[in-house]
Design a protein around this motif. Structure first.
Motif, short mmCIF file in Angstrom:
data_model
loop_
_atom_site.label_atom_id
_atom_site.label_comp_id
_atom_site.label_asym_id
_atom_site.label_seq_id
_atom_site.Cartn_x
_atom_site.Cartn_y
_atom_site.Cartn_z
N UNK A 65 -50.23 -65.28 -10.61
CA UNK A 65 -50.64 -66.99 -10.46
C UNK A 65 -51.69 -66.95 -9.28
N UNK A 66 -50.33 -65.84 -8.00
CA UNK A 66 -51.56 -65.90 -7.06
C UNK A 66 -53.60 -65.16 -6.80
N UNK A 111 -56.16 -66.80 -9.61
CA UNK A 111 -55.99 -67.33 -8.80
C UNK A 111 -56.74 -67.20 -7.62
N UNK A 112 -57.29 -65.95 -7.05
CA UNK A 112 -57.83 -65.23 -5.81
C UNK A 112 -59.17 -65.19 -6.92
N UNK A 113 -59.46 -64.17 -7.98
CA UNK A 113 -59.41 -63.94 -8.64
C UNK A 113 -61.23 -64.79 -9.21
#
Length: 142
Positions: free
Chosen positions: A26-27, A30-32
């Motif tokens: 999930x992180x 979110x960054x992408x």
């Protein structure tokens, strides 16, 4: 079998089967997503700025007056009252530049106008090319 081996703590299972702690997927997503959104916003901004230049120009026509003179007509449109410099080139049959002039359109001149320009040439010209117009903020000729 002893009772302690049947109820081993979850950390032993994680160590035994190679499972890590929480997933970082999930992180990463979110960054992408944030990077993609920032890239899209930049692309829209660049497209908007490039499609609305402060000055545009168009060569309306030209006439070869003599072996040393050419008359041209240039249409200049400015979105705001800024000084513009428009460059025209006269070219010979071999595509070499035989004459060049820079026309300055003052900031207080009308925003939309058609201007006559006379170019003096070194030898007979066969065509006139409008390189484009620039302003203090727009360095790429348009």
């Amino acid at each position: 079998m002893t009772e302690s081996s049947a109820t081993s703590p979850p950390s032993d299972l994680n160590a035994r089967y190679g499972r890590g702690g929480r997933s970082r997927r999930p992180l990463l997503i979110a960054v992408v997503g944030v990077v993609a959104l920032a890239g899209l916003a930049w692309l829209v901004w660049v497209a908007w700025v490039q499609s609305n230049p402060p000055v545009t120009s168009q060569l309306q026509g030209f006439e070869i007056v003599s072996p040393t003179s050419v008359k041209a007509t240039v249409k200049v449109d400015r979105g705001e009252s800024v000084e513009a410099n428009c460059r025209l080139q006269a070219k010979a049959a071999d595509f070499s530049i035989v004459g060049e002039v820079t026309l300055t359109v003052p900031a207080d001149a009308p925003r939309h106008q058609v201007l006559p320009v006379t170019l003096t040439t070194q030898r007979s010209a066969t065509s006139v090319v409008l390189v484009g117009c620039t302003t203090a903020d727009q360095h790429r000729p348009r």
